[in-house]
Scaffold this motif. Structure first.
Motif, short mmCIF file in Angstrom:
data_model
loop_
_atom_site.label_atom_id
_atom_site.label_comp_id
_atom_site.label_asym_id
_atom_site.label_seq_id
_atom_site.Cartn_x
_atom_site.Cartn_y
_atom_site.Cartn_z
N THR A 56 65.24 145.89 25.54
CA THR A 56 63.84 146.14 25.20
C THR A 56 63.15 144.79 24.99
OG1 THR A 56 64.42 148.21 24.10
CG2 THR A 56 62.25 147.28 23.63
N VAL A 57 62.05 144.60 25.68
CA VAL A 57 61.30 143.35 25.59
C VAL A 57 59.88 143.67 25.15
CG1 VAL A 57 60.47 141.30 26.82
CG2 VAL A 57 62.68 142.32 27.40
N SER A 58 59.38 142.92 24.14
CA SER A 58 58.04 143.18 23.60
C SER A 58 57.31 141.85 23.40
CB SER A 58 58.12 143.95 22.29
OG SER A 58 56.85 144.10 21.70
N GLY A 59 56.34 141.59 24.25
CA GLY A 59 55.45 140.45 24.08
C GLY A 59 56.11 139.10 24.12
N VAL A 60 57.23 138.96 24.81
CA VAL A 60 57.96 137.68 24.80
C VAL A 60 57.37 136.75 25.84
CG1 VAL A 60 60.20 136.59 25.16
CG2 VAL A 60 60.05 138.78 23.97
#
Length: 622
Positions: free
Chosen positions: A522-526
């Motif tokens: 899960t990737v968020s705003g990286v």
């Protein structure tokens, strides 16, 4: 008025002691003597303390007048017991003067507490009625009707206190509540006192007139009743403690005297009295030590203050944390109204922490370590009549010295951490630059040179000397190219350098998904982090996922990368057996923690329905 009250109090206390000595010499110790003497001492010292405050002056006068009446009663009792000239008149006065130190407690004091005025002008007749029934109680005839009048006046006076409680704010209500508790104690003893054994009942009766004074003391100490400044509060407590210790001594002597007077000889009774006196003195010392700490803080125990400071600052990591912990500790140690810590930022003082309000003209102590000023310790002054003495100033200086040393250590630690982080980031950037230069420059040049040599060699006759020399040179060039490739691969994890952090982690998770453990990402705003952060985050993910595959026995493994307020948060969670409490960190966990903390991050492992590895990296370069 204050000086006159103090003089009267000294006379009252001396008269009480003399009266007790006369009575004990003539008739021995009695419960009545203990009760009357206790009232004289406690009421007098409380009244003197309250008179020193304008708001508490009226209540103080009531208490002082009752204490004076009680002391006069004890003195006349002792005079009459000695059958000295005029003893009959003294006995007659001591027979009715009790009303003036007992009845007003229940008929006058509740109607005036806490400001010395009736709750409204309409309640003023209650005060006059209380004074009237006090005089009637002294007359004593007819006693049945007077007793009823006293009870009615006391109930009405307490009712006015209840009305005041209803109309008051929260602070005043808490002040009045203590006196209502004292009234409840009196009613309880009056109703159920007959069920107690004789000596227990007498001891309970002894506390009846003292209970309201203790209630006033609690209101003063806990809610700053009358706005009494520090010196008045300390005088009140010390004198009240003296009165209570004296009352306890008299009560113990009365109890032992009654119990032993018929069973043992006078010599044994004398020894028992001496034992009681010794125990009372021991109790006084312990109580005085406690009260000294309560009133003067650590003034007489500087080593304890420094030990407490060391304990509080032991795990403080930053200068701000040190200032935040030091301010309330110094205020408590010195009983100061307020303490502030101001640290120098770019040469300018900036208040970092405050406890209370230092007020005007505080004591300012420079915080200096190794000849460099780091800030200022600002200590508010106590009341005008209680200035800081030499011991206080020495303690302030010592506390400031140790705070400065802790600030210097914290600053040095912060500078070392910042230098280490800068070195790590610089090394990571330099490795990335060298990798790119080698990959895009020297590597292709060596490969091109090897291919050129091969072309020249094929143009020569096979087996000739030139052909053999060119083959040897070509092999060496290809070996150099392979060495450059090895150096490139060792400089930074290849996937991170070639694909970026997110793509590299996704590629690794997809490879692991082919195994028995279901891996997700899960990737968020990286955004792409600095090279050192990307390298450390990638290696933490690799090590954490490897631990899941090798040790957890899990069915799922969830990897998340999130951007949070200037930091990169990496989490690896599995639903396996969990790491368990009290685990011993192996090489892998130690390596992950070291990688994270070396660049100013935070690392943690928690076990809750599996294991979660959390690493938080700062994205801003130091």
């Amino acid at each position: 008025m204050e000086r006159a009250a103090q003089t009267l109090a000294a006379v009252v206390l001396a008269g009480t002691v003399a009266g007790c000595a006369f009575v004990i010499r003539a008739t021995g110790m009695e419960w009545a003597l203990a009760q009357n003497a206790s009232q004289a001492v406690v009421h007098t010292v409380a009244g003197v303390a309250l008179i020193r405050s304008r708001e508490g002056r009226r209540i103080g006068l009531v208490l002082l007048s009752m204490g004076t009446a009680a002391a006069l009663g004890v003195l006349l009792w002792g005079y009459a017991a000695g059958h000295w000239p005029g003893w009959s008149a003294a006995e007659w006065v001591s027979g009715w003067i009790w009303a003036f130190f007992f009845v007003p407690f229940f008929t006058v004091l509740p109607a005036l507490f806490p400001d010395g005025r009736p709750v409204t002008p309409r309640w003023r007749p209650v005060v006059w009625a209380g004074l009237l029934v006090t005089v009637l109680a002294a007359v004593g005839r007819p006693w049945d009707l007077i007793a009823v009048a006293v009870i009615v006046a006391a109930l009405v006076s307490i009712a006015s206190l209840v009305v005041r409680w209803i109309r008051s704010g929260p602070v005043a209500r808490r002040q009045i509540t203590y006196l209502l508790y004292a009234a409840g104690y009196v009613l309880l003893i009056e109703i159920a006192g007959g069920l107690l054994p004789h000596h227990a009942r007498q001891a309970a009766i002894l506390l009846i007139p003292i209970a309201p004074t203790v209630a006033i003391a609690l209101a003063v100490l806990r809610h700053r009743l009358y706005g009494i400044d520090l010196v008045i509060r300390r005088t009140f407590v010390y004198l009240a403690v003296t009165g209570l210790m004296f009352s306890g001594y008299l009560a113990a002597v009365a109890l032992l005297g009654t119990a032993l007077s018929r069973a043992v000889s006078p010599q044994v009774a004398l020894v028992a009295a001496a034992v009681v006196a010794a125990l009372t003195e021991s109790g006084r010392r312990v109580l005085q030590h406690r009260m000294s700490g309560l009133l003067y803080g650590y003034r007489d125990r500087p080593l304890d203050a420094l030990a407490e400071l060391r304990r509080q600052l032991g795990d403080a990591a930053t200068a701000e944390d040190i200032a935040r912990r030091a301010a309330p500790l110094v205020a408590d140690a010195l009983r100061s109204p307020g303490v502030a810590v101001a640290l120098l930022t770019d040469g300018l003082p900036e208040e970092t922490s405050r406890s209370g309000e230092p007020g005007p003209d505080p004591v300012e102590v420079p915080l200096v370590a190794q000849g460099e000023r780091l800030g200022t310790l600002v200590v508010g002054r106590r009341a005008r009549r209680e200035p800081y003495g030499e011991k206080d100033l020495r303690l302030i200086a010592e506390l400031g010295h140790h705070i400065a040393a802790a600030l210097a250590a914290a600053r040095l630690t912060a500078e070392l951490d910042r230098a280490r982080q800068q070195a790590i980031h610089s090394a990571a950037r330099e490795r990335l630059r060298l990798r790119q230069d080698l990959h895009d420059g020297l590597g292709p040049l060596l490969s091109g040179a090897g291919l050129g040599l091969d072309g020249v060699r094929r143009g020569l006759g096979p087996g000739s000397r030139e052909e053999r020399d060119l083959r040897l040179i070509g092999d060496q060039v290809r070996m150099a190219a392979r060495e450059v490739r090895r150096i490139i691969d060792a400089m930074q994890p290849g996937p991170v350098a070639d694909l970026g952090l997110v793509s590299a982690v996704r590629e690794h998770v997809e490879r692991c998904a082919a195994l028995d453990v279901e891996c997700t990402l899960t990737v968020s705003g990286v955004v792409e982090p600095p090279p050192a952060v990307a390298e450390a985050a990638y290696l933490v993910v690799l090590e954490a996922v490897a631990n899941v595959l090798r040790h957890a026995g899990a069915r799922t493994c969830a990897v998340s990368l999130r951007h949070e307020e200037g930091s990169l948060r990496v989490e690896v969670h599995d639903d396996g057996r969990g790491i368990g409490p009290g685990y011993v960190a192996g090489v892998g966990i130690s390596s992950m923690r070291r990688r994270v903390t070396s660049i100013g991050g935070r690392f943690a492992i928690t076990a809750d329905h599996g294991t979660t590895v959390t690493a938080v990296f700062p994205l801003e370069l130091p």
